[in-house]
Design an enzyme around this catalytic site. Structure first.
Site, PDB file in Angstrom:
ATOM      1  N   ASN A  62       0.840  -1.193   0.000  1.00  0.00           N
ATOM      2  CA  ASN A  62       0.000   0.000   0.000  1.00  0.00           C
ATOM      3  C   ASN A  62       0.874   1.242   0.000  1.00  0.00           C
ATOM      4  O   ASN A  62       2.075   1.183   0.261  1.00  0.00           O
ATOM      5  CB  ASN A  62      -0.938  -0.012   1.207  1.00  0.00           C
ATOM      6  CG  ASN A  62      -2.193  -0.832   0.951  1.00  0.00           C
ATOM      7  OD1 ASN A  62      -2.558  -1.047  -0.195  1.00  0.00           O
ATOM      8  ND2 ASN A  62      -2.830  -1.289   2.000  1.00  0.00           N
ATOM      9  N   CYS A  71      -5.540  -7.738  -3.114  1.00  0.00           N
ATOM     10  CA  CYS A  71      -6.102  -6.579  -3.804  1.00  0.00           C
ATOM     11  C   CYS A  71      -6.866  -7.085  -5.012  1.00  0.00           C
ATOM     12  O   CYS A  71      -6.271  -7.554  -5.987  1.00  0.00           O
ATOM     13  CB  CYS A  71      -5.009  -5.603  -4.231  1.00  0.00           C
ATOM     14  SG  CYS A  71      -5.654  -4.145  -5.089  1.00  0.00           S
ATOM     15  N   HIS A 160     -11.973  -6.827   6.763  1.00  0.00           N
ATOM     16  CA  HIS A 160     -12.910  -5.767   6.406  1.00  0.00           C
ATOM     17  C   HIS A 160     -13.948  -5.582   7.495  1.00  0.00           C
ATOM     18  O   HIS A 160     -14.436  -6.544   8.097  1.00  0.00           O
ATOM     19  CB  HIS A 160     -13.624  -6.088   5.090  1.00  0.00           C
ATOM     20  CG  HIS A 160     -12.770  -5.885   3.892  1.00  0.00           C
ATOM     21  ND1 HIS A 160     -12.752  -4.707   3.180  1.00  0.00           N
ATOM     22  CD2 HIS A 160     -11.869  -6.708   3.301  1.00  0.00           C
ATOM     23  CE1 HIS A 160     -11.877  -4.811   2.177  1.00  0.00           C
ATOM     24  NE2 HIS A 160     -11.336  -6.017   2.233  1.00  0.00           N
ATOM     25  N   GLU A 209      -9.406   2.388   2.599  1.00  0.00           N
ATOM     26  CA  GLU A 209      -8.575   1.205   2.438  1.00  0.00           C
ATOM     27  C   GLU A 209      -7.380   1.251   3.385  1.00  0.00           C
ATOM     28  O   GLU A 209      -6.687   2.263   3.487  1.00  0.00           O
ATOM     29  CB  GLU A 209      -8.093   1.090   0.990  1.00  0.00           C
ATOM     30  CG  GLU A 209      -7.456  -0.236   0.680  1.00  0.00           C
ATOM     31  CD  GLU A 209      -7.329  -0.495  -0.813  1.00  0.00           C
ATOM     32  OE1 GLU A 209      -6.676  -1.484  -1.161  1.00  0.00           O
ATOM     33  OE2 GLU A 209      -7.879   0.289  -1.615  1.00  0.00           O
ATOM     34  N   CYS A 218     -12.413  -0.511  -4.356  1.00  0.00           N
ATOM     35  CA  CYS A 218     -11.728  -1.542  -3.585  1.00  0.00           C
ATOM     36  C   CYS A 218     -12.403  -2.867  -3.903  1.00  0.00           C
ATOM     37  O   CYS A 218     -13.561  -3.086  -3.532  1.00  0.00           O
ATOM     38  CB  CYS A 218     -11.804  -1.239  -2.087  1.00  0.00           C
ATOM     39  SG  CYS A 218     -11.018  -2.487  -1.042  1.00  0.00           S
ATOM     40  N   GLY A 221     -13.115  -4.918  -0.888  1.00  0.00           N
ATOM     41  CA  GLY A 221     -14.184  -4.250  -0.154  1.00  0.00           C
ATOM     42  C   GLY A 221     -15.549  -4.569  -0.730  1.00  0.00           C
ATOM     43  O   GLY A 221     -16.526  -4.790   0.012  1.00  0.00           O
TER      44      GLY A 221
END
Length: 279
Positions: A62, A71, A160, A209, A218, A221
């Site tokens: 990141n 990702c 998450h 994120e 995302c 996400g």
């Protein structure tokens, strides 16, 4: 060294190919490359490495400079590179978050099998036991009238936390995101989402994120939101997830519980890292 700039729904990446020679990426180097003022600029730095069990191994840093597990948007981008290289329509990618199988679709779309979600508190992970992770005790705002509360948590290759809201602007996620990401409940930090259920087959999502900040999209996400919503009967097991950068279609398959994520990719430009960004 050559690099390629790509994005998935505006979630952008600098991609380095470490198959010809091994690269050692430090947090400082990852931050320097990701810096939008003095570097190339990206949400994540992606490095492709050889793999003995997949077409490639994908590593992800990141823009804060630390390595993460998964990702979804980057997975689609790397898969498209492999489709072109290998002249085939299926590609496999090994990541810290798990083994991914990707399939080329029509109209520039790529589908990624993101694997099986994990719901156990220790798998997310949380710092204390919660017997039911469909809702956990976490809130923001006054104790007797919290603005957001009782989020769902799930691991889809990375952790998450999803708050269910009717108004996506009920809190400023740019301010609330860092605090919630670093909450003591999340020993490995967490991605923080605000999710609005528009219909049984449609979710609108905003994501802070982990280690990257507010993002236009995302992929993990979107997967986490769909799975968490379907788990508490807010949606069907397949829905369109709308993010600021566009739409992803996510399906939590009934027969094997695998998550399928479908969306577009885009190539921006190729270039060479300048001397001050050498790796």
């Amino acid at each position: 060294m050559e690099f390629r700039k790509m994005n998935g729904l505006g979630n952008d990446f600098v991609v380095l190919d470490a198959r010809p020679r091994a690269l050692s990426i430090s947090p400082e180097q990852a931050r320097a490359i990701a810096d939008r003022k003095t570097g190339i600029g990206c949400d994540q730095l992606i490095v492709i490495e050889p793999s003995t069990k997949a077409d490639v191994r994908m590593r992800i840093w990141n823009n804060e400079g630390f390595e993460v597990e998964s990702c979804g948007n980057a997975s689609r981008c790397i898969a498209d590179i492999l489709f072109a290289e290998k002249r085939k329509t299926v590609a496999t990618i090994d990541t810290l978050g798990g083994f991914l199988t990707c399939e080329k679709g029509g109209n520039g779309l790529v589908t990624v099998d993101m694997g099986v979600p994990r719901f156990g508190w220790q798998d997310i992970p949380l710092s204390e036991p919660f017997p039911d992770t469909r809702h956990i005790e976490l809130q923001l705002g006054p104790i007797d009238a919290p603005l957001i509360h009782s989020p769902s948590v799930v691991n889809v290759g990375n952790p998450h936390c999803i708050f269910w809201v009717k108004d996506l602007d009920i809190v400023d996620l740019a301010k609330a995101g860092p605090m919630l990401e670093h909450h003591p409940l999340f020993p490995e930090r967490a991605n923080i989402s605000l999710a609005r259920i528009d219909a049984k087959d449609h979710i609108t999502l905003k994501v802070w994120e982990r280690g990257a900040g507010l993002t236009r999209a995302c992929g993990t996400g979107a997967c986490a939101a769909l799975v968490a919503a379907a788990r508490i009967k807010l949606t069907h097991r397949k829905a369109t997830v709308t993010l600021p950068g566009g739409d992803l279609v996510v399906e939590w398959r009934q027969d094997d519980n695998h998550i399928l994520m479908t969306g577009p990719i885009a190539y921006e430009f190729d270039g060479f890292l300048p001397a001050h960004l050498a790796v």
